[in-house]
Design a protein around this motif. Sequence first.
Motif, PDB file in Angstrom:
ATOM      1  N   TYR A  48      -8.982  49.252   2.745  1.00  0.00           N
ATOM      2  CA  TYR A  48      -9.584  49.318   1.985  1.00  0.00           C
ATOM      3  C   TYR A  48      -9.497  47.156   1.096  1.00  0.00           C
ATOM      4  N   VAL A  49     -10.445  46.737   1.109  1.00  0.00           N
ATOM      5  CA  VAL A  49     -10.431  44.952  -0.367  1.00  0.00           C
ATOM      6  C   VAL A  49     -10.774  45.685  -0.950  1.00  0.00           C
ATOM      7  N   ILE A 125       6.892  47.497  17.001  1.00  0.00           N
ATOM      8  CA  ILE A 125       6.128  49.118  17.068  1.00  0.00           C
ATOM      9  C   ILE A 125       6.266  50.319  15.925  1.00  0.00           C
ATOM     10  N   LEU A 126       7.845  50.323  15.666  1.00  0.00           N
ATOM     11  CA  LEU A 126       8.061  51.262  14.154  1.00  0.00           C
ATOM     12  C   LEU A 126       7.285  51.113  13.154  1.00  0.00           C
ATOM     13  N   ASN A 127       7.477  49.787  12.494  1.00  0.00           N
ATOM     14  CA  ASN A 127       6.607  49.462  11.682  1.00  0.00           C
ATOM     15  C   ASN A 127       5.068  49.447  11.811  1.00  0.00           C
ATOM     16  N   ASN A 128       4.760  49.277  12.818  1.00  0.00           N
ATOM     17  CA  ASN A 128       3.516  49.590  13.133  1.00  0.00           C
ATOM     18  C   ASN A 128       2.428  50.725  12.801  1.00  0.00           C
ATOM     19  N   ILE A 129       3.069  51.743  13.519  1.00  0.00           N
ATOM     20  CA  ILE A 129       2.819  53.471  13.795  1.00  0.00           C
ATOM     21  C   ILE A 129       2.656  53.540  12.013  1.00  0.00           C
ATOM     22  N   LYS A 130       4.221  53.406  11.333  1.00  0.00           N
ATOM     23  CA  LYS A 130       3.851  53.525  10.093  1.00  0.00           C
ATOM     24  C   LYS A 130       2.838  53.029   9.124  1.00  0.00           C
ATOM     25  N   ASN A 131       3.057  51.942   9.462  1.00  0.00           N
ATOM     26  CA  ASN A 131       1.928  51.325   8.109  1.00  0.00           C
ATOM     27  C   ASN A 131      -0.030  51.800   8.765  1.00  0.00           C
ATOM     28  N   ALA A 132       0.559  51.875  10.333  1.00  0.00           N
ATOM     29  CA  ALA A 132      -0.602  52.968  10.767  1.00  0.00           C
ATOM     30  C   ALA A 132      -0.868  54.295  10.006  1.00  0.00           C
ATOM     31  N   MET A 133      -0.382  54.846  10.314  1.00  0.00           N
ATOM     32  CA  MET A 133      -0.432  56.957   8.867  1.00  0.00           C
ATOM     33  C   MET A 133      -0.373  55.961   8.309  1.00  0.00           C
ATOM     34  N   PHE A 138      -2.797  58.183   3.549  1.00  0.00           N
ATOM     35  CA  PHE A 138      -3.125  57.689   1.822  1.00  0.00           C
ATOM     36  C   PHE A 138      -4.086  56.106   1.767  1.00  0.00           C
ATOM     37  N   GLY A 139      -4.425  55.717   2.843  1.00  0.00           N
ATOM     38  CA  GLY A 139      -5.731  54.923   2.428  1.00  0.00           C
ATOM     39  C   GLY A 139      -4.500  53.471   1.352  1.00  0.00           C
TER      40      GLY A 139
END
Length: 260
Positions: A48-49, A125-133, A138-139
Motif C-alpha cells: 500500500y501507499v 534473494i533472502l531479503n526479497n523472499i522475506k519482504n515478499a512474505m 501482514f501487508g
Amino acid sequence: MISLRIKISIPEWLPKVAIIFFINAALLVTAYSVFAYAYKDRVYPGVYVGQIDLGGKYYDEADVLIREKIDRFGQEGVKFAFNNEELLITPVMSSAQNDLAYEIIKIDAENTINTAFNYGKTGNILNNIKNAMIALVFGKKFQFLTNLNEPELTKNLEKWFARFETPAENAKLILDNDKIAVKKEISGKTINYEKSIKLLKINLKQLDNSMIKLYMEDSNPKVYAANCKNLIPQAEEILNVAPIYLINGKNKWEIKKTNL
C-alpha cells in the motif's frame, strides 16, 4: 607405535532432516522465483501507499492511482481553523502582492511509486523472499514522500490568525513624574503553530487533508518586574545627567529625561 582412531557418531535422523531442509529450501526458492516472475511488472500483493492498495497493479496503473490522489489533495488542500475562522493551505500558494506562486508542500510522486513498486525486488534473494512474505501475510504500507516548507507555512498561519493572539508584554522601566518605576509584565495568549504543523506532517504521510484545529496557549513574558527592579539604580544614574545636549556645528539637540 600407538594409533588413535576417533569415531564420530552421526544421529540417524540428521541426514533425513538435512535432506528435508534442503528440499524445502529448494521448493521455497522455486516458488519465489515463479512468484517473482509473475509479478516482475507488477506491485507485490499487500503493498500500500497510504490507504491505496497497489497490490497486483502494473507500474502505469499504480502511477495513475498515486497521481490522482496527489491531484485531489492539491485541489482540496488542507484547512487550518481557529474558532470560526479558516485558512486553506494548498501545495502551491499565490502571493497577492506580486502574483507569484510559491510551493509549501512538495509531493514526490515518482519516488513514492518507485519505492512501492520495487519493494521485494532489489535486495538479495533472502531479503526479497522475506519482504515478499511480509507483504503477503501482514501487508506493507509506504508513506507518500513529501517535503514541507515550514517557514513559509508558519508565515501564512501567523499572518492570518495573529489578530486573535495577545502577545505577552515584558516588564520595563518607565518614567513616572520624573521618577523611575517598573511597569509590570503582562501574560498573553498565543497560538501553538508548531503543534499544528507537526500534525500536518503526520497527515501528509497518508495525504490526509483532514481539517487541523489551532489551539491557544498561555504566553509568558521573558522579563519580569523582579528583574527590572535591580536596574533602577543604574537607570537613575543615567537620568541624573539629563538633559544631554548634542551639538553638530550650529545644530543643537536637547535630550530630556522623558526622551531617555
